[in-house]
Write a protein that holds these residues in place. Structure first.
Motif, mmCIF file in Angstrom:
data_model
loop_
_atom_site.group_PDB
_atom_site.id
_atom_site.type_symbol
_atom_site.label_atom_id
_atom_site.label_comp_id
_atom_site.label_asym_id
_atom_site.label_seq_id
_atom_site.Cartn_x
_atom_site.Cartn_y
_atom_site.Cartn_z
ATOM 1 N N UNK A 31 0.815 -1.213 0.000
ATOM 2 C CA UNK A 31 0.000 0.000 0.000
ATOM 3 C C UNK A 31 0.852 1.268 0.000
ATOM 4 N N UNK A 32 1.692 1.400 1.015
ATOM 5 C CA UNK A 32 2.503 2.610 1.161
ATOM 6 C C UNK A 32 3.830 2.262 1.821
ATOM 7 N N UNK A 33 4.780 3.176 1.654
ATOM 8 C CA UNK A 33 6.063 3.060 2.342
ATOM 9 C C UNK A 33 6.538 4.464 2.669
ATOM 10 N N UNK A 34 7.031 4.651 3.897
ATOM 11 C CA UNK A 34 7.428 5.989 4.313
ATOM 12 C C UNK A 34 8.541 5.930 5.347
ATOM 13 N N UNK A 35 9.419 6.916 5.266
ATOM 14 C CA UNK A 35 10.450 7.099 6.284
ATOM 15 C C UNK A 35 9.878 7.998 7.373
ATOM 16 N N UNK A 36 10.036 7.560 8.631
ATOM 17 C CA UNK A 36 9.567 8.354 9.756
ATOM 18 C C UNK A 36 10.608 8.398 10.848
ATOM 19 N N UNK A 39 13.744 16.576 21.398
ATOM 20 C CA UNK A 39 14.065 17.812 22.097
ATOM 21 C C UNK A 39 15.533 18.174 21.946
ATOM 22 N N UNK A 40 16.383 17.178 22.014
ATOM 23 C CA UNK A 40 17.826 17.420 21.889
ATOM 24 C C UNK A 40 18.337 17.153 20.471
ATOM 25 N N UNK A 41 17.378 16.998 19.538
ATOM 26 C CA UNK A 41 17.677 16.827 18.113
ATOM 27 C C UNK A 41 18.563 15.609 17.828
ATOM 28 N N UNK A 42 18.309 14.542 18.594
ATOM 29 C CA UNK A 42 18.967 13.274 18.313
ATOM 30 C C UNK A 42 17.941 12.382 17.618
ATOM 31 N N UNK A 43 18.001 12.419 16.304
ATOM 32 C CA UNK A 43 16.949 11.812 15.491
ATOM 33 C C UNK A 43 17.417 10.485 14.903
ATOM 34 N N UNK A 44 16.597 9.466 15.076
ATOM 35 C CA UNK A 44 16.790 8.186 14.404
ATOM 36 C C UNK A 44 15.626 7.972 13.435
ATOM 37 N N UNK A 45 15.947 7.431 12.262
ATOM 38 C CA UNK A 45 14.907 7.227 11.248
ATOM 39 C C UNK A 45 14.624 5.744 11.070
ATOM 40 N N UNK A 46 13.418 5.440 10.652
ATOM 41 C CA UNK A 46 13.036 4.072 10.330
ATOM 42 C C UNK A 46 12.133 4.081 9.100
ATOM 43 N N UNK A 47 12.131 2.956 8.392
ATOM 44 C CA UNK A 47 11.303 2.817 7.191
ATOM 45 C C UNK A 47 10.147 1.884 7.509
ATOM 46 N N UNK A 48 8.934 2.382 7.333
ATOM 47 C CA UNK A 48 7.733 1.586 7.559
ATOM 48 C C UNK A 48 7.029 1.353 6.228
ATOM 49 N N UNK A 49 6.817 0.091 5.893
ATOM 50 C CA UNK A 49 6.122 -0.270 4.661
ATOM 51 C C UNK A 49 4.871 -1.051 5.039
ATOM 52 N N UNK A 65 6.054 -3.677 7.800
ATOM 53 C CA UNK A 65 7.461 -4.090 7.745
ATOM 54 C C UNK A 65 8.299 -2.876 8.116
ATOM 55 N N UNK A 66 9.005 -2.958 9.262
ATOM 56 C CA UNK A 66 9.763 -1.821 9.790
ATOM 57 C C UNK A 66 11.253 -2.140 9.778
ATOM 58 N N UNK A 67 12.058 -1.158 9.362
ATOM 59 C CA UNK A 67 13.518 -1.309 9.338
ATOM 60 C C UNK A 67 14.150 -0.049 9.932
ATOM 61 N N UNK A 68 15.121 -0.242 10.801
ATOM 62 C CA UNK A 68 15.797 0.897 11.406
ATOM 63 C C UNK A 68 17.118 0.480 12.021
ATOM 64 N N UNK A 69 17.919 1.483 12.407
ATOM 65 C CA UNK A 69 19.231 1.184 12.990
ATOM 66 C C UNK A 69 19.154 0.825 14.471
#
Length: 754
Positions: free
Chosen positions: A629-634, A642-652, A663-667
């Protein structure tokens, strides 16, 4: 009748553009007659024939009809133009694109209920004129069809007369003539069997039949003792067959039948016929040699004198024409030089160039200036689109860059340069697939009180009439809400009725339509949406300025813009490059609830790789039942925003007959080490046992989350977690399936897209 009118308009468009093409070719021949060989001249006239009968034409930036483009002005200026100017625009579009709009600016325009009587009468007069024009066009189309029918009947009668005349003819058996015919066939390199017939019913020699060719020669020709004259005649007719002139003649007949009303077409076909004879003469002279050109010319002169006395004979073929045409052919023969029949490379290039210029239509919405109509991207954009196919061709795409949204929609849009106080653009631009060929651009403008959105209005742009899309969009939304599985409502609670109405509306001098769509929703809820629809420079625009939702008698307003504001917004629309007062590059809120980047094509996937820091897997197909259906990076939940320590993950996201998969992928995966060490995961203060599976070369942890979905009914979701090359993957199956481990294996075994 509608098909007949459309057919006539297509023929009329082809007739006019072909006439312009013919004038263009006449100019070329007038200026460069001495430098253009007869074969090339004939080829140029064939281009006119193709223009007349070719049902499909292609767009090109090289098309001469791009010159007919008008530099359209802004909407406020257009409203001040006269009807004559509108007709000029409409005529320009008709010649360039073959499409005709009754009123270039005011198609489907109507006035509001409270409009002044003068304006109402004005529009009523316009509508009456349109009805009269439609009636006249219907009559003209019928006359055109009757002309075609009469032409076909005449042609059939002619062919029947010809068939009767040739039915009892005997094939020539004179061995000397047959031997001469075989010699001529060898000269022209023709292997097909052909019969020769003698008749006094023909005024001149001719050849007939594309599949089974037959040569007809008057008796007076065969009575001549000098066989070299007959040799010239046979060679000439065989050359017609060799050059496919019978095919070109048939195409010319079709063109004349379709365009019988156009005298320029008759003139062009007459010119083509003369050039065909001259080209055929040149071919014959190439065979017999330049030194025998005088003898060939004398054949024309002597036979024309001999046959001119036979006035009763039927003139069917092409060896002899009028005195002026014979004079033109004699002049060509006199000046003939060996090799002049051959087309040089320059001549071929010229022919191809002319074809590219006149056989193609203008680009549907080619930008001539920054403010001109642009409904299709440039050639480079088209090439880019072809090279960058969608990985996930979602019918509803969201972009955070308006330029990318325009590229995907395949047209440029105008957006408001004025917004009512308190309204701001959202940070998303949507491209909705209305059909296989057409897209709709959509965006929102929100009114905020602090962090809360209290009101908003929708803004649409389309190349085609948007009214049908608005109705269809409402019906689609209603169907989704009627799905008991999606909203957990009972089937008896469904209504599903969608009603539309249209009334006249004029705002700030813009004539448009007020479309009201009423939807009956489950639970006795009703939704009433109102749209202002208008046209600007050939494009359709719409605003949902009012939206009410609630139970009957207690509707709550979620959008309520004033008519004054709607008019100001509509008159302010400009291309994004010219926007000065509204910021469409809104900085997105950083949130774990919002997508940062939607994935549709490889360009999006490459950006996702940069954000994620690894090459993600994106399985597009799992099996025949599971649909992506969809896939997005969030932003992942363990980020410190708050401290701008951002981790990203891909949700499909996937779907399978009421079951949803993620289906989720991240570090990072905070509980992974705990699962691996302790053999359980803690959810809602419950320790859930984790199974250790071996799938391929991967160690996969599986756990089930059971819960009560309905009274006395237990449901469970299944989750799979594993580690890949420096990142973590998880598959969640929300709902009951019979083969969850097999589905998980498909994700585990999948590979990153190259």
């Amino acid at each position: 009748m509608d098909i007949l009118i459309k057919s006539f308009l297509w023929v009329l468009h082809a007739s006019i553009t072909a006439s312009i093409t013919a004038l263009f070719i006449i100019l070329i021949l007038k200026l460069f007659n001495k430098h253009i060989g007869v074969r090339l001249q004939h080829a140029l006239w064939i281009i006119v024939v193709i223009k007349l009968i070719m049902p499909l034409q292609f767009e090109s930036n090289l098309s001469a009809f791009n010159l007919l483009h008008e530099n359209h002005k802004s909407s406020s200026d257009i409203e001040k133009q006269s009807t004559i100017k509108d007709m000029t625009y409409a005529t320009s579009d008709f010649l360039r694109e073959g499409k005709y709009y009754w009123n270039y600016r005011d198609k489907n325009k109507v006035l509001s209920v409270d409009a002044s009587p003068e304006k109402t009468n004005y529009i009523k007069g316009k509508v009456i004129k349109e009805d009269v024009a439609t009636y006249i066009l219907s009559i003209v189309s019928c006359v055109w069809a009757f002309g075609i029918l009469a032409s076909v009947v005449f042609l059939l009668i002619f062919k029947q007369r010809f068939k009767r005349k040739t039915l009892n003819l005997e094939e020539l058996e004179d061995q000397a003539v047959i031997k001469l015919l075989d010699e001529c066939k060898r000269e022209v390199n023709i292997n097909k069997d052909m019969a020769v017939y003698i008749s006094d019913g023909f005024k001149s020699p001719c050849i007939s039949g594309i599949v089974k060719p037959k040569i007809y020669i008057p008796q007076c020709v065969c009575s001549i003792d000098k066989h070299k004259y007959l040799y010239h005649v046979l060679l000439h007719e065989l050359t017609h067959y060799k050059r496919k002139d019978l095919v070109y003649n048939s195409l010319a007949v079709i063109a004349v039948i379709l365009h019988w009303f156009n005298p320029i077409v008759w003139f062009c076909m007459k010119k083509m016929k003369l050039q065909r004879e001259c080209a055929c003469d040149a071919y014959v002279l190439e065979i017999i040699g330049e030194e025998k050109a005088e003898d060939y010319g004398m054949t024309l002169i002597n036979f024309s004198k001999l046959i001119s006395s036979n006035n009763k004979a039927l003139q069917l073929a092409v060896f002899f024409e009028t005195k002026n045409q014979i004079r033109r052919r004699i002049e060509m023969i006199k000046n003939f030089k060996k090799g002049s029949y051959k087309m040089s490379v320059a001549a071929v290039v010229c022919c191809v160039a002319v074809s590219g210029v006149v056989l193609t239509n203008a680009v549907n919405a080619k930008s001539m200036k920054a403010d001109s109509i642009t409904t299709v991207s440039s050639n480079n954009d088209s090439i880019k689109k072809q090279e960058s196919k969608f990985l996930i061709d979602s019918p509803h795409k969201t972009y955070f860059d308006i330029k990318k949204a325009q590229e995907v929609a395949e047209f440029k849009v105008k957006v408001p340069d004025f917004l009512p106080e308190g309204y701001t653009p959202t940070d998303g631009f949507e491209v909705i697939k209305a059909s296989d060929k057409d897209n709709v651009f959509k965006t929102f403008f929100d009114f905020r009180k602090g962090e809360k959105i209290s009101s908003s209005f929708e803004f649409y742009v389309s190349r085609v009439n948007i009214e049908e899309f608005l109705k269809q969009d409402a019906e689609n939304k209603n169907k989704q809400m009627q799905d008991p599985e999606s909203l957990n409502v009972s089937k008896s609670d469904k209504s599903g009725k969608v009603e539309t109405s249209k009334e006249v509306m004029n705002l700030a001098g813009i004539n448009g339509s007020n479309i009201t769509i009423k939807s009956a929703l489950p639970g006795d809820y009703n939704e009433i949406c109102k749209f202002f629809v208008w046209q600007n420079e050939g494009m359709w625009y719409s605003m949902q300025y009012s939206r009410e939702l609630g139970k009957s008698g207690n509707l709550k307003k979620f959008a309520n813009a004033s008519t004054d504001d709607i008019g100001k917004i509509a008159t302010s629309i400009k291309y994004i490059e010219a926007i000065k007062s509204v910021n469409y590059s809104v900085e997105r809120e950083v949130s774990t609830e919002l997508a940062t980047l939607m994935i549709y094509d490889k360009e999006d996937l490459n950006k996702a790789k940069e954000l994620l820091g690894f090459d993600p897997k994106l399985p597009l197909t799992i099996n025949n039942d599971i649909k992506i259906n969809d896939s997005a990076v969030g932003i992942s939940g363990d980020s410190d925003i708050k401290n701008k320590k951002i981790n990203y993950e891909l949700n499909t996201f996937y779907s399978l007959k009421g079951v949803h998969l993620t289906f989720t992928q991240g570090k990072s995966f905070p509980s992974y080490e705990s699962i691996k060490k302790n053999g359980y995961i803690e959810i809602d203060q419950k320790e859930i046992k984790v199974l250790n599976l071996k799938i391929g070369d991967k160690e996969v942890f599986k756990y089930e989350d059971s819960f009560e979905s309905e009274p006395n009914k237990q449901s469970k979701d299944e989750h799979y977690v594993w580690e890949e090359n420096g990142f973590y993957c998880s598959v969640s199956i929300f709902g009951q399936v019979t083969n969850p481990d097999e589905i998980a294996k498909e994700f585990v075994d999948s590979k990153p897209i190259d």
